[in-house]
Design a protein around this motif. Sequence first.
Motif, short mmCIF file in Angstrom:
data_model
loop_
_atom_site.label_atom_id
_atom_site.label_comp_id
_atom_site.label_asym_id
_atom_site.label_seq_id
_atom_site.Cartn_x
_atom_site.Cartn_y
_atom_site.Cartn_z
N ASN A 259 0.84 -1.21 0.00
CA ASN A 259 0.00 0.00 0.00
C ASN A 259 0.87 1.26 0.00
O ASN A 259 0.63 2.19 0.77
N SER A 260 1.85 1.31 -0.86
CA SER A 260 2.82 2.41 -0.83
C SER A 260 2.49 3.56 -1.77
O SER A 260 3.19 4.58 -1.75
N LEU A 308 -5.44 2.53 10.66
CA LEU A 308 -5.48 3.21 9.37
C LEU A 308 -4.12 3.77 8.96
O LEU A 308 -3.84 3.92 7.77
N TRP A 309 -3.28 4.08 9.93
CA TRP A 309 -1.93 4.56 9.61
C TRP A 309 -1.13 3.47 8.91
O TRP A 309 -0.40 3.71 7.96
N VAL A 310 -1.28 2.26 9.40
CA VAL A 310 -0.57 1.12 8.82
C VAL A 310 -1.20 0.70 7.49
O VAL A 310 -0.51 0.51 6.49
N ASP A 311 -2.52 0.56 7.46
CA ASP A 311 -3.21 0.04 6.28
C ASP A 311 -3.27 1.04 5.13
O ASP A 311 -3.40 0.65 3.98
N GLY A 312 -3.19 2.33 5.46
CA GLY A 312 -3.61 3.34 4.50
C GLY A 312 -5.12 3.49 4.57
O GLY A 312 -5.82 2.64 5.16
N SER A 339 -10.26 1.83 6.11
CA SER A 339 -8.99 1.18 5.83
C SER A 339 -8.95 0.66 4.39
O SER A 339 -9.97 0.22 3.85
N ARG A 340 -7.75 0.71 3.79
CA ARG A 340 -7.58 0.11 2.46
C ARG A 340 -7.47 -1.41 2.54
O ARG A 340 -7.56 -2.09 1.51
N GLU A 341 -7.31 -1.95 3.76
CA GLU A 341 -7.17 -3.39 3.96
C GLU A 341 -8.45 -4.04 4.47
O GLU A 341 -8.75 -5.18 4.16
N ASP A 342 -9.18 -3.31 5.29
CA ASP A 342 -10.35 -3.88 5.98
C ASP A 342 -11.52 -2.92 5.79
O ASP A 342 -11.60 -1.87 6.42
N SER A 343 -12.46 -3.27 4.94
CA SER A 343 -13.57 -2.37 4.60
C SER A 343 -14.50 -2.12 5.79
O SER A 343 -15.28 -1.16 5.78
#
Length: 358
Positions: A259-260, A308-312, A339-343
């Motif tokens: 997620n960079s 959210l800081w980690v996931d984006g 989160s971009r990882e967990d909706s």
Amino acid sequence: MYRLVIGRMTAKGANVDKLAAEFADELDALGVRVAALEKKSDNVQISGQIRTSYETQKFDKDDSKYSKARLRTRLIFTGKVNDNWDYVARLENNQYFHKKADRNAYDYKGEDDDVKINHAYLTGNLGAVNVTAGRQDLWLADGTVYDDLLDGVQATVGDKFQVSGFYGKVTGAIDNTDNNPSDKAWGVNVNTALGHATNLFAGYTEVNFKNGNQREATDSAKVMFNDDKAKITNAGLKFNLTDDVALTGGYLHTNADNNSNGWYAILDLWGADYKKPGSFGFQAVYYDQPSMSAQMHTMSADLYETGLWVDGFKGYQVAASYTVAKNMMASVQYYDVKSREDSDNKVKTLWSEFQLRF
């Protein structure tokens, strides 16, 4: 003062020429003292900001809430050192009428912060370079990367093609030990006009952390990055479509393992102005930010504890401001991000405020 005395004596029939000749030395000395006093009275200027605000956040993943109501008082002292340099200090106090410190804490009322000096800097020019040194504001990538305090130095040179850089401690950045400040940070930014209505901007920010290269946002979510550093690159364009409409688009990249890459877009309409009663402004923002890009975001959401800081994260913000009277403005902002990882990991923030300045 001495003009007033002579005026009163003249009104009573005294001869001004004789009086001026007789008291010439005294009047000259008095004139010098009055001029010096007037000069010193302009040496320090005092301004202020009074803001009352209410903030509430809702965390969908665990169905918890956060709320805070406070009165923030700021007094700003600007002292003129010489014709080229000023010293600025800002005192701040916060009074909490209601606050829930975090999602797991208890509510409490009527507690006040101590009065703190949260601005203390020297600003001026060294030749063609504008320099600000001390505790000051730092604003990076339209507030998507950082919008808080810097203990350090900023320098800017240029006009149509502007280059700026900073070095110091970003005191609001997220750290892996109870949100403590980072160790140090530095960055460089460029901004240049492309015609009369378009600006190109780009920047690089590097934030060093104190205690190892592993981040924990939850017990299970972790992210690794090289050399104990968050490295953030941004670039974008701002289009002033009309005097009342502006569109900004920005790209973000970090050195996270995943997620960079991400982006954001901002639409600004009109604009509320403290000097113009009845003026109105509207803003809409869309965020699709990569992991670790938000060191201290303009959005007042709990990005660290929620992961959210980690996931984006991605989502939107809408805001409106209205100048009720001269130097009095009301504003409201609403954020909805996930989160971009967990909706299912969503944070919704409502912020409202009324601010006056003098």
